[in-house]
Design an enzyme around this catalytic site. Structure first.
Site, PDB file in Angstrom:
ATOM      1  N   ASP A  17      -5.437  -6.581  -8.056  1.00 56.70           N
ATOM      2  CA  ASP A  17      -4.437  -5.536  -7.854  1.00 56.70           C
ATOM      3  C   ASP A  17      -3.277  -6.128  -7.054  1.00 56.70           C
ATOM      4  OD1 ASP A  17      -4.387  -2.257  -7.926  1.00 56.70           O
ATOM      5  OD2 ASP A  17      -3.231  -3.099  -6.277  1.00 56.70           O
ATOM      6  N   ASN A  43       8.444  -0.807  -6.396  1.00 54.97           N
ATOM      7  CA  ASN A  43       9.167   0.100  -7.293  1.00 54.97           C
ATOM      8  C   ASN A  43      10.101   1.017  -6.521  1.00 54.97           C
ATOM      9  OD1 ASN A  43       8.208  -0.715  -9.820  1.00 54.97           O
ATOM     10  ND2 ASN A  43       6.354   0.530  -9.640  1.00 54.97           N
ATOM     11  N   ASP A  91       8.888  -4.065 -13.115  1.00 57.62           N
ATOM     12  CA  ASP A  91       8.429  -4.562 -14.417  1.00 57.62           C
ATOM     13  C   ASP A  91       8.478  -6.082 -14.472  1.00 57.62           C
ATOM     14  OD1 ASP A  91       8.015  -1.994 -15.252  1.00 57.62           O
ATOM     15  OD2 ASP A  91       9.814  -1.863 -16.495  1.00 57.62           O
ATOM     16  N   GLU A 113      -0.658  -1.675 -11.900  1.00 61.92           N
ATOM     17  CA  GLU A 113      -0.562  -3.006 -11.297  1.00 61.92           C
ATOM     18  C   GLU A 113      -1.919  -3.690 -11.202  1.00 61.92           C
ATOM     19  OE1 GLU A 113      -0.744  -0.091  -7.744  1.00 61.92           O
ATOM     20  OE2 GLU A 113      -0.153  -0.104  -9.851  1.00 61.92           O
TER      21      GLU A 113
END
Length: 364
Positions: free
Chosen positions: A236, A244, A253, A281
């Site tokens: 992760d 973000n 992204d 993620e």
């Protein structure tokens, strides 16, 4: 921003579709190879049964030996050659031209314009259409019509007069076969390409290019059912939501793509592993090993490489990311239990402060 090769984008999709097309060509070439042998045996039967003569026997034997040698070469390339090699490409395409020459010579030895071997011309048109579609079908039919005209020039006037209707239909069918056969084959290959594209899209995550969760679930079931050594790693990206929120989803992204590219390079068939995008993620990794040290070493190497990677947002701000990992080993687990154990190890890595590797089920 750090530049790396994305493991699976439109270019990669084209490569996969090309591979699918090459495999299809290999299968089709194998089928055509079998038909070649059938036609060769048929030609031997027809010639020696009906058209053998002292004047043409040596020519037929030379033609027979040449065709046999070439077809033997095709067999070797088909079963031992590389589909992407230039040799496979050149030899298979050249085979269409050689077919035209060989069958035209065969017609002159077995009845000229009225030879019973004429239908092989239709087979050649389909062979050409496989590689060049409608254009190949039309061009090959025109070429064959020209060759057939040359054969007619060697036929007697009486024979041409007696079989005028048959000869005329042969010309018409050649041209129609070129158009019709080319259209059918071209549409079939287009359908194959679209099917391959859709299959690959269904198995891969479009953003990162890694195999997706659906593909992961199916592959993990196969690995579990086959038994043997298996390590499952769940990873992760730490604090990804803040990336973000602070830099925007486009930057987020890009982070996912870069991390996926690193995972793709670090865990692949060459190194005994495969990486998947599990969702968001989170990533999953399968490795064919039961060594705690090997898994930990490979993940540590990945984390070290990741620590060297710097991202740059549009405002010029630079930042780095880390990843946490949890893993477990297969020991007669169900798929669900195996994923649960790896997830629990990942959550423990998060509780321990992130950017670390944890295995709750390992005896260390």
């Amino acid at each position: 921003m750090y530049n790396s090769v994305i493991p699976y984008d439109d270019g990669e999709l084209c490569r996969i579709m090309k591979n699918a097309s090459q495999k299809s060509d290999h299968v089709l070439e194998a089928i055509f190879s079998v038909l070649h042998w059938i036609f060769l045996l048929t030609a031997v039967w027809i010639y020696f049964g009906y058209y053998q003569s002292p004047q043409t026997q040596s020519s037929f034997v030379l033609l027979l030996c040449g065709c046999t040698a070439y077809m033997a070469l095709i067999q070797v390339i088909l079963f031992k050659g590389n589909l992407e090699s230039k040799t496979f490409y050149i030899v298979t395409r050249l085979g269409v031209i050689l077919d035209v020459v060989a069958v035209t010579l065969l017609l002159t030895l077995t009845g000229d314009a009225c030879s019973p071997m004429f239908p092989i011309y239709y087979f050649i048109i389909l062979h050409a259409a496989v590689y060049w579609g409608l254009r190949g079908g039309i061009l090959s039919s025109v070429l064959l019509a020209a060759c057939y005209s040359a054969v007619l020039l060697g036929s007697s006037a009486a024979s041409m007069h007696d079989h005028a209707a048959d000869i005329g239909m042969n010309f018409i069918c050649l041209l129609l076969m070129g158009v019709g056969g080319g259209i059918v084959v071209a549409r079939g290959r287009k359908h194959l390409g679209e099917k391959s594209r859709f299959e690959q899209m269904a198995k891969h995550d479009y953003l990162t290019g890694l195999s997706n969760r659906r593909r992961f679930q199916g592959k993990l079931k196969e690995l579990v059912h086959s038994g043997g050594k298996l390590a499952l790693v769940m990873g992760d990206i730490d604090w990804f939501k803040s990336v973000n929120d602070r830099y925007g989803h486009l930057v987020g992204d890009q982070v996912l793509r870069e991390v996926a590219a690193m995972l793709y390079r670090t865990f692949n068939a060459e190194h005994g592993g495969k990486a998947y995008r599990y969702g968001g993620e989170e990533f999953a990794i399968t490795m064919r090993t039961d060594s705690h040290e090997e898994v930990h070493k490979r993940l540590a190497m990945f984390q070290e490489e990741l620590s060297k990677l710097t991202f740059t947002a549009e405002e010029g701000q630079s930042f780095q990311v880390t990843m946490s990992f949890g893993f477990t080993f297969f020991d007669n687990h169900t798929v669900a239990d195996l994923i649960k154990e790896a997830d629990e190890s990942l959550y423990e890595a998060k509780r321990q402060g992130r950017n670390c590797v944890v295995c709750l089920t390992c005896d260390v």
